[in-house]
Design an enzyme around this catalytic site. Sequence first.
Site, PDB file in Angstrom:
ATOM      1  N   HIS A 127      54.028 -15.701  82.118  1.00  0.00           N
ATOM      2  CA  HIS A 127      53.229 -15.697  80.954  1.00  0.00           C
ATOM      3  C   HIS A 127      53.961 -15.841  79.858  1.00  0.00           C
ATOM      4  CE1 HIS A 127      50.404 -13.762  78.125  1.00  0.00           C
ATOM      5  NE2 HIS A 127      49.644 -14.202  78.965  1.00  0.00           N
ATOM      6  N   THR A 166      54.207 -14.290  77.274  1.00  0.00           N
ATOM      7  CA  THR A 166      55.035 -13.055  76.591  1.00  0.00           C
ATOM      8  C   THR A 166      56.446 -12.545  77.210  1.00  0.00           C
ATOM      9  OG1 THR A 166      53.671 -11.471  78.126  1.00  0.00           O
ATOM     10  CG2 THR A 166      52.769 -11.870  75.860  1.00  0.00           C
ATOM     11  N   LYS A 167      56.821 -13.508  78.504  1.00  0.00           N
ATOM     12  CA  LYS A 167      57.897 -13.350  79.338  1.00  0.00           C
ATOM     13  C   LYS A 167      59.073 -13.971  78.651  1.00  0.00           C
ATOM     14  CE  LYS A 167      55.407 -10.255  81.710  1.00  0.00           C
ATOM     15  NZ  LYS A 167      53.931 -10.597  81.251  1.00  0.00           N
ATOM     16  N   ASN A 168      60.187 -14.016  79.188  1.00  0.00           N
ATOM     17  CA  ASN A 168      61.328 -14.470  79.003  1.00  0.00           C
ATOM     18  C   ASN A 168      61.259 -15.702  79.255  1.00  0.00           C
ATOM     19  OD1 ASN A 168      61.795 -11.511  79.071  1.00  0.00           O
ATOM     20  ND2 ASN A 168      64.396 -11.937  79.325  1.00  0.00           N
TER      21      ASN A 168
END
Length: 380
Positions: free
Chosen positions: A183, A185-187
């Site tokens: 997603h 928002t992930k790294n």
Amino acid sequence: MIPFNKPYLTGKEMHYMYEAVYTGKISGNGIFTKKCQNFLKNRFGFGKCLLTTSCTDALEMAAILIDLKPGDEVIMPSFTFVSTANAFVLRGAKIIFADSRKDHPGMDEDSLSSLITDKTRAIVPVHYAGVACDMDKIMELAEKHNLYVIEDAAQAIDSYYTGKDGIKRPLGSIGHLAAFSFHETKNIISGEGGMLSINDPQFEDRAEIIWEKGTNRSAFFRGEVDKYGWVDMGSSFLPSDIIAAFLYAQLENLDDIQSKRKDIWNRYDNSFRNKIDLVGGVKLPFVPNFGTNNGHMYYLICSSESERNQLITHLKNNNILSVFHYLSLHKSEFYFKESKVKELKESDHFSDCLIRLPMFYELSDLDQVHIIQSVLDFYK
């Protein structure tokens, strides 16, 4: 306003997406899907890797693979995203929530044995903020009671666990199955996206069938069968190859992305440790000796909900967007209607008091200094 998150583009995403389009195959399981799956398997030593449209889908596949039946029980932390629970609720399972540790939002491993009954089928450890649960304890308990372990590694790409044997293993490679998120928002991101890691060979063949709508279509394209048909339950879990193309550009730059995020995390931690953690009971992130930090998020644990809300307001007034995180699932409207709720003190504490600070690749040194100073000013 300094945002909480900003998706980072490496520069190759559009090029690879263009390339995917002009291969003539943009549905699932194309060239870039295979490239991503091979990269992740080779880099981290996962079992069979299957890209999915989300981490939620990966968890839903896991629930199908272990043949959950209505009334079966699944143990997981209350302090997690709703997808962790929904994947198993959809199969009719009863969710048994564990409390968090005192020193970390992850599940309290020592509480699990008391939650196991003759109906328990699986334990779902959530590696919160990319920090490992104690997998030795969990795997030993699972083996003793003949349970499956499904790692929710949504936030845990490129993070590790060191067991009692001294071996350092990537999170997501230890349980029978593991789910990852890509997603935004992930790294490592692809907008939406996820992956199922199948570490127990007994699930490999069936996972591919479930992934392909319940058909043996993948085996057909490999020439292993002369025609394909409906052989099991399943759904359309595989993502478009355009999504995989975007993801591959990210994976190629994994080391650079991780290095930058860890630098940002360390600057926060070095600036706050022995400063605000000595004021008013503020606590900083804890990484146990068996875990690592993958730079996924930096958070503070305030001493009260009121203090946390005042800090959010203070930062917003200084043009900084900070956010809280999960609301304990055992207190959610849906779960409350169906189950008797007991107190989960630590989970509720993190729900009330945790605040996440901006964390993204392009966070400038100047902006981070402003965030740090604003937090320090609040506690002065």
